[in-house]
Design an enzyme around this catalytic site. Sequence first.
Site, short mmCIF file in Angstrom:
data_model
loop_
_atom_site.label_atom_id
_atom_site.label_comp_id
_atom_site.label_asym_id
_atom_site.label_seq_id
_atom_site.Cartn_x
_atom_site.Cartn_y
_atom_site.Cartn_z
CE LYS A 45 -0.38 -0.31 5.06
NZ LYS A 45 -1.19 -0.82 6.16
NE ARG A 143 -6.22 0.32 11.37
CZ ARG A 143 -5.03 0.04 10.80
NH1 ARG A 143 -4.05 0.93 10.87
NH2 ARG A 143 -4.81 -1.11 10.22
CE1 TYR A 265 12.68 31.50 5.06
CE2 TYR A 265 12.80 29.14 4.67
CZ TYR A 265 12.56 30.43 4.22
OH TYR A 265 12.20 30.62 2.90
CG MET A 313 9.30 23.55 -0.06
SD MET A 313 8.29 24.61 -1.11
CE MET A 313 7.19 25.34 0.08
C1 LIG Z 1 -0.51 -1.77 6.87
C2 LIG Z 1 -1.10 -3.06 7.24
C3 LIG Z 1 -0.30 -4.20 7.24
C4 LIG Z 1 1.21 -4.15 7.12
O1 LIG Z 1 1.73 -3.62 8.33
P1 LIG Z 1 3.29 -3.48 8.61
O2 LIG Z 1 3.38 -3.07 10.02
O3 LIG Z 1 3.77 -2.42 7.67
O4 LIG Z 1 3.92 -4.79 8.32
C5 LIG Z 1 -0.93 -5.44 7.43
N1 LIG Z 1 -2.27 -5.51 7.63
C6 LIG Z 1 -3.05 -4.41 7.67
C7 LIG Z 1 -4.50 -4.57 7.92
C8 LIG Z 1 -2.50 -3.14 7.48
O5 LIG Z 1 -3.28 -2.06 7.55
#
Ligand SMILES: *Cc1c(COP(=O)(O)O)cnc(C)c1O
Length: 379
Positions: A45, A143, A265, A313
């Site tokens: 992802k 979640r 800055y 930046m």
């Molecule tokens: C992001 C995620 C993972 C992977 O998690 P890592 O800690 O990056 O290995 C696995 N399962 C779900 C549901 C996630 O949201």
Amino acid sequence: MHRRMASDPAERASAVLEIDVAGVVANWRFLAQRVAPAGCAAVVKADGYGLGAPVVAGALAAAGCRRFFVATLDEGLILRRALPGLCEVAVLNGPVPGSAGEFAEARLVPVLNDPGQIAEWRRLAARRGRLPAMLHLDTGMARLGLTAREFERLTGEFGRCGAICWRALLSHLACADQPDHPLNRDQRARFVLSRPRLGGLAASLAASSGIFLGPDYHFDFVRPGAALYGVNPQPGRPNPMRQIVRLSARILQIREVDAAQPVGYGATHVMAAAGRLATVAAGYADGWLRSLSHRGSGRVGGLRVPLLGRVSMDLAVFDVSAVDPALARPGAFIELLGDDYGVDAAAADGGTIGYEILTALGRRYHRVYRGASGSPTAC
Ligand SMILES: *Cc1c(COP(=O)(O)O)cnc(C)c1O
């Protein structure tokens, strides 16, 4: 006399991000061996945690990985095109209302997280014929996923292959990076109690850190993301994973400064003594976080060089007083991430986690993929 133009993108690059794709594959193999006979999926992802999902996933597919997770439909569409058909692409967020058709069209496997998503997917499956999905059960982090009560209520509908053909039951641990946290055992216990409701369905609980809680947490397959990309899955212990990224930013300017010279800055850093400064071409717009101000560091010729003042930046300033001037000169590079100073070290200095350092890596870097020979179609 005409100078040769630096038309090679690597030669004219302000900053170079090298991504060790062979290292990602090595990290996946290491985890896959560790959890065998359980399977090992790959979470790609957020564009492969910022490193490029199609390249990373393609190499993993060539190495034998068959199950991939992204977060959104758009990520799924990109990955589906990049991977051979026999690889499964599952989408963790599931369909937002009205988008189920696009999932089915693209042969994406949604992770269904609530009764509404399940109902929409079932309606579609009733029209189109059986559709695959995974079910996400929330075992304690509030979640995503069905609550225990929703799971109970829907349990009669979880026949193995009705309109929806269930591929896996998932849950996610909230505290896997803290092995002694009691919630790990609680979540595992709830997961184990729910499993029989879905017959012999494949079950998956562990992400990167969960893998290191031991075989009790591996179930049928694990879902690592961060560890593939070099983040330490066991904070506070030696990191078993290979570092994957090396980030180097070009020195644009070197200046000699006197004591009492303010830097950057806000004039928040003032030189205590005379010194030599290097301004490099990377800033917070490139993911070199502003919270690294006064705290981050780089490396030149193996020497640590501290970041001075605020990160801008597009620029950051390092104290190179201790470095051989032949190494710290305009056009040379300061290494901002590498084997000596990895994503977790930078994260600690920036008050965040390695995940955020990776996913914040900017779009302006010249990217070089090493060891990406595995053709995605070789799957
Ligand atoms: C992001 C995620 C993972 C992977 O998690 P890592 O800690 O990056 O290995 C696995 N399962 C779900 C549901 C996630 O949201």
